[in-house]
Design a protein around this motif. Structure first.
Motif, short mmCIF file in Angstrom:
data_model
loop_
_atom_site.label_atom_id
_atom_site.label_comp_id
_atom_site.label_asym_id
_atom_site.label_seq_id
_atom_site.Cartn_x
_atom_site.Cartn_y
_atom_site.Cartn_z
N PHE A 35 -5.15 -9.84 12.65
CA PHE A 35 -4.81 -8.57 12.69
C PHE A 35 -5.53 -8.16 11.03
CE2 PHE A 35 -3.78 -4.38 11.60
CZ PHE A 35 -4.15 -3.69 13.11
N ARG A 36 -5.12 -8.40 10.12
CA ARG A 36 -5.68 -8.00 8.72
C ARG A 36 -6.49 -9.58 7.75
NH1 ARG A 36 -5.91 -3.40 6.71
NH2 ARG A 36 -4.53 -2.53 8.09
N GLU B 185 -5.33 0.09 14.86
CA GLU B 185 -6.82 0.57 15.23
C GLU B 185 -7.19 -0.99 15.48
OE1 GLU B 185 -7.91 2.22 11.82
OE2 GLU B 185 -10.08 0.72 12.49
N SER C 239 -17.49 1.02 14.90
CA SER C 239 -17.04 -0.66 14.45
C SER C 239 -15.84 -1.54 15.15
CB SER C 239 -16.97 0.06 12.93
OG SER C 239 -16.44 -1.28 12.64
N GLU D 127 -10.50 -0.64 16.83
CA GLU D 127 -11.65 -0.17 16.67
C GLU D 127 -11.88 1.14 16.32
OE1 GLU D 127 -14.51 -1.14 20.26
OE2 GLU D 127 -15.96 0.23 18.95
N ARG E 199 -13.23 -7.60 2.71
CA ARG E 199 -11.76 -6.86 1.97
C ARG E 199 -10.64 -7.95 1.76
NH1 ARG E 199 -12.35 -2.34 6.02
NH2 ARG E 199 -14.34 -2.09 6.24
N ARG F 17 -9.66 -9.03 15.58
CA ARG F 17 -8.59 -7.60 16.07
C ARG F 17 -8.78 -8.52 17.45
NH1 ARG F 17 -7.82 -3.42 11.96
NH2 ARG F 17 -6.93 -3.92 10.36
N GLY G 208 -13.37 -4.91 14.83
CA GLY G 208 -13.06 -5.89 14.32
C GLY G 208 -13.33 -6.90 15.20
N PHE H 16 -13.12 -11.43 8.07
CA PHE H 16 -13.20 -11.42 9.13
C PHE H 16 -14.46 -11.15 9.99
CE2 PHE H 16 -13.44 -6.52 8.64
CZ PHE H 16 -13.44 -6.68 7.52
N HIS I 1 -17.01 6.72 14.12
CA HIS I 1 -16.83 7.66 13.13
C HIS I 1 -18.32 8.39 13.01
CE1 HIS I 1 -15.07 3.40 11.01
NE2 HIS I 1 -14.23 4.42 11.86
N ARG J 41 0.80 -1.80 0.42
CA ARG J 41 -0.06 0.08 -0.19
C ARG J 41 0.94 1.32 0.20
NH1 ARG J 41 -4.75 -0.55 4.02
NH2 ARG J 41 -4.69 2.51 4.29
N GLN K 196 -16.86 -7.99 12.56
CA GLN K 196 -17.01 -6.89 12.82
C GLN K 196 -18.30 -6.78 13.59
OE1 GLN K 196 -17.69 -4.30 9.64
NE2 GLN K 196 -15.69 -3.77 9.08
P1 ATP Z 1 -6.99 -0.32 8.77
O1 ATP Z 1 -6.81 1.36 8.55
O2 ATP Z 1 -6.64 -1.34 9.70
O3 ATP Z 1 -7.80 -1.29 7.64
P2 ATP Z 1 -10.21 0.81 8.48
O4 ATP Z 1 -9.98 1.97 8.83
O5 ATP Z 1 -10.26 0.13 6.98
O6 ATP Z 1 -8.86 -0.15 9.77
P3 ATP Z 1 -12.28 0.31 9.27
O7 ATP Z 1 -13.27 0.57 8.21
O8 ATP Z 1 -13.35 1.15 10.07
O9 ATP Z 1 -10.97 -0.21 9.41
O10 ATP Z 1 -13.49 -1.12 10.09
C1 ATP Z 1 -13.80 -1.08 11.54
C2 ATP Z 1 -12.88 -2.00 12.05
O11 ATP Z 1 -13.14 -3.11 11.54
C3 ATP Z 1 -11.30 -1.97 12.39
O12 ATP Z 1 -11.59 -1.37 13.44
C4 ATP Z 1 -11.10 -2.91 12.25
O13 ATP Z 1 -11.05 -3.96 13.69
C5 ATP Z 1 -11.26 -4.07 11.43
N1 ATP Z 1 -11.33 -4.48 10.23
C6 ATP Z 1 -11.14 -3.71 9.32
N2 ATP Z 1 -10.19 -4.25 8.11
C7 ATP Z 1 -10.20 -5.18 9.08
C8 ATP Z 1 -8.96 -6.71 8.27
N3 ATP Z 1 -8.27 -6.74 7.03
N4 ATP Z 1 -8.52 -8.02 8.83
C9 ATP Z 1 -9.33 -8.04 10.73
N5 ATP Z 1 -10.54 -7.19 10.80
C10 ATP Z 1 -10.45 -5.33 10.44
#
Ligand code: ATP
Length: 510
Positions: free
Chosen positions: A261-262, A333, A375, A335, A251, A380, A377, A266, A338, A102, A268
């Motif tokens: 973590f990513r 991150e 929101s 949680e 995603r 996470r 995860g 996943f 927003h 990225r 939510q």
């Molecule tokens: P990041 O910046 O880490 O990609 P994000 O800001 O895109 O996260 P949000 O769209 O705010 O994430 O999603 C809300 C929550 O969902 C996040 O705080 C995280 O806990 C969880 N989350 C988002 N993407 C993932 C992922 N790929 N795997 C696991 N948990 C995720």
């Protein structure tokens, strides 16, 4: 002190596999990248976390109700929500290593390195000046530090602007200007930066043309938005009110590292809170504080959490905070809170051609509500619990144990019951005890190996209590109860097991 390091992370991942918490998906076929399965202990821990979040949201609030909406939604949902056009990440490839990154992450990592240099200078100066060290003054006046700070600020300004303007050329220019090299190949041989949409698509029904294209939802929130009037009307909800949902999201992450973590699939746990326009900032503050309090109620020390205010906002938000957790790989991150304005509901109103207004009996007006969302995860949160809990302890007798100090009310198994030996009626007595407890607690029976080994196995999965049935039990109906963290053992009547366990499980809950 929060515990973090790469080495520790590797141990936690290995432990999670060895003790049935998390397995790589399709491991038999060499695994599927960024997809994971939860094993026999993982699923219990995950369910307990879900249950606690659900109760905290739905059961403890009279104006929040639940929902379970489908993963597939009408494709126009994603046009309206902006995900089709704007749910992109800027990606860049290194031509030598063929690795994909990225672009914004590469730049952020560069800024983190500069911040690391500042931290090093501070550490050195503190050592030099001892008690007289004035950190604030040092940060404001030291030439090198001031230079690094200016660099960070200028990079950040360029990054934020480039992301806001979706200026991919400028992102590439930044990577070139900062002379960022690929950590794998060590070269600066980069492609251009391109946008990559993170949504997975598939086809509904048997026709394979584009008219049947549907998406796997990238967030659970939209299911709540398109149902908000159904819930409001059938539940006769009055603003402010909330709708909570736990569910899968998908995603197609560009860089999918860092274990659970990513992930690409996943879960939510989201809550959308519908409020009167103009009150959203008060509610935003309210939910930010409530969520921080909730995390504290898990019993993990405060220093593991940090609040981060977003400058670079998602397309739907006018304010956003992250609650970050000190994972083994650093603060990240956990949680997001927003303030989503009326962006989503107004867009659905426009794209569906149907009114989604709320009639407010107090003000006698109709309006599209504003939304504040929390929101998190689930995976996470699971990782935060796991990585906080993992501890290697040296014991007084020189031996070592690995103990998972999982908050007791979240532990996969609450009580393990062991007959001292596999004869003389002890197994039967142990099973009788389990039969008395199993309707209230998840229990586990074990008779294999010496008692010490059985204790270790349960330390390793975080079982707060082990009960041993011995010959004395048959005479006087008492057992030994051993507590996980202190390893203290007491002799107690069988009738006292349940109240003791109950008391301990209630300890952390805020
Ligand atoms: P990041 O910046 O880490 O990609 P994000 O800001 O895109 O996260 P949000 O769209 O705010 O994430 O999603 C809300 C929550 O969902 C996040 O705080 C995280 O806990 C969880 N989350 C988002 N993407 C993932 C992922 N790929 N795997 C696991 N948990 C995720």
């Amino acid at each position: 002190m929060a515990k973090n390091s790469e080495d520790r992370f590797k141990k936690i991942i290995a432990h999670a596999k060895e003790y049935g918490f998390v397995f790589q998906s399709s491991e038999l076929y060499d695994g599927l990248s960024a997809v994971y399965d939860y094993g026999q202990n993982g699923v219990e821990l995950k369910n307990n976390i879900k249950d606690y979040w659900w109760k905290s949201m739905v059961q403890y609030h009279e104006n929040i109700v639940g929902l379970d909406s489908a993963i597939f939604m009408h494709p126009r949902t994603w046009k309206a929500s902006g995900h089709l056009d704007a749910f992109n990440d800027p990606m860049i490839d290194n031509k030598d290593s063929k690795k994909r990154y990225r672009a914004d992450d590469l730049i952020e990592e560069h800024m983190e390195k500069l911040q690391g240099k500042i931290d090093k200078e501070v550490k050195k100066a503190r050592k030099r000046f001892g008690e007289d060290f004035d950190e604030e003054k040092f940060l404001a006046t030291n030439e090198r530090v001031v230079k690094y700070k200016e660099q960070i600020e200028s990079i950040n300004n360029r990054l934020v602007k480039a992301l806001e303007d979706e200026n991919l050329g400028e992102l590439k220019q930044l990577i070139d200007d900062l002379e960022i090299v690929d950590p794998v190949s060590g070269t600066k041989n980069w492609t251009d930066v391109r946008q990559f949409n993170l949504m997975f698509d598939t086809r509904l029904g048997s026709l394979s043309d584009d008219s049947n294209k549907v998406y796997l939802r990238p967030e659970t929130a939209q299911g709540i938005f398109v149902n908000y009037l159904n819930v409001q009307k059938t539940g006769r909800m009055k603003i402010p009110f909330g709708i909570a949902q736990i569910g899968k999201a998908f995603r197609n992450e560009i860089v999918a590292r860092q274990f659970i973590f990513r992930m690409r699939e996943f879960e939510q746990m989201e809550m959308q809170y519908f409020v009167r326009p103009g009150t959203e900032m008060d509610w935003f503050e309210y939910w930010k504080n409530e969520r921080v309090k909730w995390h504290r109620s898990l019993g993990i020390p405060d220093e593991y959490y940090k609040l981060y205010e977003h400058e670079n906002l998602a397309h739907y938000a006018n304010a956003a905070y992250d609650i970050e957790f000190a994972y083994p790989m650093g603060f990240k991150e956990l949680e997001g809170i927003h303030s989503r304005t009326d962006f989503d509901l107004s867009a659905h109103q426009e794209y569906s051609g149907r009114k989604v207004q709320y009639y407010d009996p107090e003000t006698q007006e109709s309006y599209v509500p504003y939304v504040v969302e929390t929101s998190i995860g689930l995976d996470r949160l699971f990782l935060s619990v796991l990585s906080y809990a993992y501890e290697e302890e040296k014991l007084d007798d020189g031996s070592e144990r690995i103990v998972m100090k999982i908050p007791p009310f979240l532990a996969p198994i609450k009580v393990a019951v062991f007959p001292l030996v596999r004869k003389d009626g002890l197994p039967e007595k142990a099973r009788e005890i389990i039969n008395g407890l199993k309707y209230d607690y998840n229990c586990h029976y074990e008779e294999k190996d010496a008692i010490g080994k059985r204790y270790r196995r349960h330390d390793a999965i975080g079982t707060p209590y082990c009960i041993t049935v011995d010959h004395q039990t048959l005479d006087d109906n008492t057992v030994t109860i051993r507590e996980r963290d202190s390893m203290k053992q007491d002799r107690i009547p069988i009738d006292n097991i349940s109240p003791i366990v109950w008391e301990r499980l209630r300890e952390n809950r805020g």
